[in-house]
Write a protein that holds these residues in place. Structure first.
Motif, PDB file in Angstrom:
ATOM      1  N   UNK A   1     -67.812 -25.092 -27.087  1.00 18.64           N
ATOM      2  CA  UNK A   1     -69.062 -25.655 -26.735  1.00 18.64           C
ATOM      3  C   UNK A   1     -68.758 -26.731 -25.532  1.00 18.64           C
ATOM      4  N   UNK A   2     -67.632 -27.678 -25.606  1.00 23.22           N
ATOM      5  CA  UNK A   2     -67.470 -28.368 -24.435  1.00 23.22           C
ATOM      6  C   UNK A   2     -66.943 -27.759 -23.233  1.00 23.22           C
ATOM      7  N   UNK A   3     -66.616 -26.695 -23.235  1.00 21.62           N
ATOM      8  CA  UNK A   3     -66.400 -25.909 -22.111  1.00 21.62           C
ATOM      9  C   UNK A   3     -67.693 -25.398 -21.548  1.00 21.62           C
ATOM     10  N   UNK A   4     -68.385 -24.996 -22.492  1.00 20.97           N
ATOM     11  CA  UNK A   4     -70.007 -24.388 -21.807  1.00 20.97           C
ATOM     12  C   UNK A   4     -70.882 -25.823 -21.186  1.00 20.97           C
ATOM     13  N   UNK A   5     -70.619 -27.042 -21.803  1.00 20.52           N
ATOM     14  CA  UNK A   5     -71.147 -28.220 -21.219  1.00 20.52           C
ATOM     15  C   UNK A   5     -70.647 -28.396 -19.679  1.00 20.52           C
ATOM     16  N   UNK A   6     -69.184 -28.362 -19.723  1.00 23.10           N
ATOM     17  CA  UNK A   6     -68.624 -28.389 -18.293  1.00 23.10           C
ATOM     18  C   UNK A   6     -69.334 -27.523 -17.260  1.00 23.10           C
ATOM     19  N   UNK A   7     -69.368 -26.109 -17.870  1.00 22.27           N
ATOM     20  CA  UNK A   7     -70.306 -25.271 -16.903  1.00 22.27           C
ATOM     21  C   UNK A   7     -71.588 -25.751 -16.571  1.00 22.27           C
ATOM     22  N   UNK A   8     -72.494 -26.202 -17.304  1.00 20.73           N
ATOM     23  CA  UNK A   8     -73.631 -26.655 -17.153  1.00 20.73           C
ATOM     24  C   UNK A   8     -73.546 -27.754 -16.030  1.00 20.73           C
ATOM     25  N   UNK A   9     -72.581 -28.702 -16.187  1.00 17.88           N
ATOM     26  CA  UNK A   9     -72.423 -29.794 -15.132  1.00 17.88           C
ATOM     27  C   UNK A   9     -72.004 -29.237 -13.940  1.00 17.88           C
ATOM     28  N   UNK A  10     -71.166 -28.171 -13.691  1.00 15.24           N
ATOM     29  CA  UNK A  10     -70.922 -27.617 -12.664  1.00 15.24           C
ATOM     30  C   UNK A  10     -72.046 -26.940 -11.769  1.00 15.24           C
ATOM     31  N   UNK A  11     -72.909 -26.303 -12.848  1.00 16.19           N
ATOM     32  CA  UNK A  11     -74.174 -25.661 -12.168  1.00 16.19           C
ATOM     33  C   UNK A  11     -74.911 -26.616 -11.691  1.00 16.19           C
ATOM     34  N   UNK A  12     -75.108 -27.664 -12.244  1.00 16.44           N
ATOM     35  CA  UNK A  12     -76.133 -28.809 -11.869  1.00 16.44           C
ATOM     36  C   UNK A  12     -75.776 -29.393 -10.823  1.00 16.44           C
ATOM     37  N   UNK A  13     -74.316 -29.802 -10.584  1.00 12.17           N
ATOM     38  CA  UNK A  13     -73.943 -30.265  -9.233  1.00 12.17           C
ATOM     39  C   UNK A  13     -73.958 -29.391  -8.281  1.00 12.17           C
ATOM     40  N   UNK A  14     -73.911 -27.976  -8.468  1.00 15.75           N
ATOM     41  CA  UNK A  14     -73.975 -26.878  -7.419  1.00 15.75           C
ATOM     42  C   UNK A  14     -75.331 -26.960  -6.685  1.00 15.75           C
ATOM     43  N   UNK A  15     -76.286 -27.063  -7.766  1.00 16.58           N
ATOM     44  CA  UNK A  15     -77.892 -27.040  -7.381  1.00 16.58           C
ATOM     45  C   UNK A  15     -78.254 -28.118  -6.502  1.00 16.58           C
ATOM     46  N   UNK A  16     -77.522 -29.408  -6.992  1.00 11.00           N
ATOM     47  CA  UNK A  16     -78.235 -30.630  -6.134  1.00 11.00           C
ATOM     48  C   UNK A  16     -77.320 -30.549  -4.920  1.00 11.00           C
TER      49      UNK A  16
ATOM     50  N   UNK B   1     -76.397 -27.785  -3.144  1.00 12.54           N
ATOM     51  CA  UNK B   1     -77.061 -26.708  -1.637  1.00 12.54           C
ATOM     52  C   UNK B   1     -78.464 -26.814  -1.709  1.00 12.54           C
ATOM     53  N   UNK B   2     -79.173 -27.394  -2.870  1.00  9.55           N
ATOM     54  CA  UNK B   2     -80.749 -27.202  -2.743  1.00  9.55           C
ATOM     55  C   UNK B   2     -81.202 -28.558  -3.098  1.00  9.55           C
ATOM     56  N   UNK B   3     -80.551 -29.800  -3.420  1.00  6.95           N
ATOM     57  CA  UNK B   3     -81.017 -30.948  -3.721  1.00  6.95           C
ATOM     58  C   UNK B   3     -82.160 -30.958  -4.855  1.00  6.95           C
ATOM     59  N   UNK B   4     -81.597 -30.193  -5.945  1.00  8.04           N
ATOM     60  CA  UNK B   4     -82.438 -29.922  -6.977  1.00  8.04           C
ATOM     61  C   UNK B   4     -81.742 -29.784  -8.137  1.00  8.04           C
ATOM     62  N   UNK B   5     -82.392 -29.904  -9.260  1.00  7.82           N
ATOM     63  CA  UNK B   5     -81.624 -30.197 -10.681  1.00  7.82           C
ATOM     64  C   UNK B   5     -81.805 -28.842 -11.242  1.00  7.82           C
ATOM     65  N   UNK B   6     -80.822 -28.007 -11.163  1.00  7.68           N
ATOM     66  CA  UNK B   6     -80.823 -26.755 -11.831  1.00  7.68           C
ATOM     67  C   UNK B   6     -79.866 -26.631 -13.172  1.00  7.68           C
ATOM     68  N   UNK B   7     -80.375 -26.933 -14.401  1.00  5.70           N
ATOM     69  CA  UNK B   7     -79.815 -26.908 -15.618  1.00  5.70           C
ATOM     70  C   UNK B   7     -79.279 -25.477 -16.142  1.00  5.70           C
ATOM     71  N   UNK B   8     -79.566 -24.369 -15.316  1.00  6.40           N
ATOM     72  CA  UNK B   8     -79.082 -23.188 -15.850  1.00  6.40           C
ATOM     73  C   UNK B   8     -78.914 -22.125 -14.675  1.00  6.40           C
TER      74      UNK B   8
END
Length: 267
Positions: free
Chosen positions: A121-136, A138-145
């Motif tokens: 589950x912690x690995x999945x949380x790390x992926x969520x953070x990665x997606x969030x950082x990527x969205x911010x 590239x698009x200056x938007x919070x992408x939670x998934x």
């Protein structure tokens, strides 16, 4: 207790340090690359069963609740098996020197399975953070998934292709599609979402390479193992509930789905 603490510290340093976690993740090159996307699809089912199990317990249907909570929906990966084997060996080593909990084998097996599930589950949380950082970034938007990221990525790709293939050249294409953005077909968003979900599952597979050393430095691995040993000391054989790591890992997905439904229903 001093002996136990020293053994736990040595274990987490050797197993989850930079060299140790790289050794663990060598096992991921193989069938884990196929199991990862399937586990991403099964994760909501896992959460649903956990919630139903907790509700059944609250309604005093303890036998049903324990049965639901004990169901293993996701596939166990090779990395998870290696972690489980090492933790089981650590407990056996502690028992041999008189520092272990001395719990029966079924109790140890259940507790170790839950421990490994929390680490995943912690690995999945790390992926969520990665997606969030990527969205911010590239698009200056919070992408939670993946759902939040699929639309902007599909739009960016469609715009880039339209500009590149514009009949009057790319420069005029940038001007034209800047004023008149290209309309997206639904299948483009769906296809982009599928590709992003597969990429996210691969990120989750190897997220421990970064997450494990960070948790080691923060002391999270040691505390988690000490909680595991405390549970075994209490001989807690009943199925565990929903851990906070699992809840956080699914919170991003649930929020992402809720936002997608709200955007779809918004006039």
């Amino acid at each position: 207790m001093d002996t136990r603490d020293a053994m736990v510290r040595r274990f987490v340093r050797e197993t989850f340090g930079p060299r140790g976690t790289l050794g663990l993740h060598r096992a991921a090159f193989g069938l884990d690359l196929l199991r990862a996307p399937v586990n991403v699809v099964l994760a909501p089912v896992f959460l649903l069963l956990k919630l139903l199990g907790l509700i059944a317990r609250l309604c005093r249907a303890r036998r049903l609740g324990d049965w639901l909570l004990s169901r293993r929906i996701v596939f166990q990966t090779a990395v998870s098996r290696k972690v489980a084997a090492r933790v089981t060996a650590l407990i056996a080593e502690m028992d041999a020197v008189g520092a272990g909990p001395g719990a029966p084998e079924p109790v140890v097996q259940r507790a170790v399975e839950d421990y490994v599930g929390v680490r995943n589950a912690v690995s999945e949380i790390t992926t969520v953070l990665f997606v969030l950082i990527t969205g911010w970034a590239l698009f200056h938007s919070a992408t939670l998934g993946v759902l939040s990221l699929a639309g902007p990525v599909a739009d960016m790709r469609a715009q880039a292709l339209a500009i590149e293939n514009y009949w009057a050249g790319q420069w005029l294409g940038q001007v034209y599609f800047g004023w008149f953005p290209r309309a997206l077909d639904p299948w483009q968003v769906v296809l982009t979402g599928v590709v992003l979900a597969m990429l996210a599952s691969l990120v989750t597979t190897f997220a421990g390479v970064l997450a494990d050393p960070v948790q080691l430095w923060l002391g999270a691995h040691r505390r988690r193992l000490m909680r595991l040993l405390a549970r075994l000391d209490a001989q807690a054989e009943s199925a565990s509930g929903l851990s906070r790591e699992h809840a956080v890992a699914r919170l991003g997905d649930l929020t992402d789905i809720a936002l997608a439904v709200w955007r779809a229903l918004r006039p």
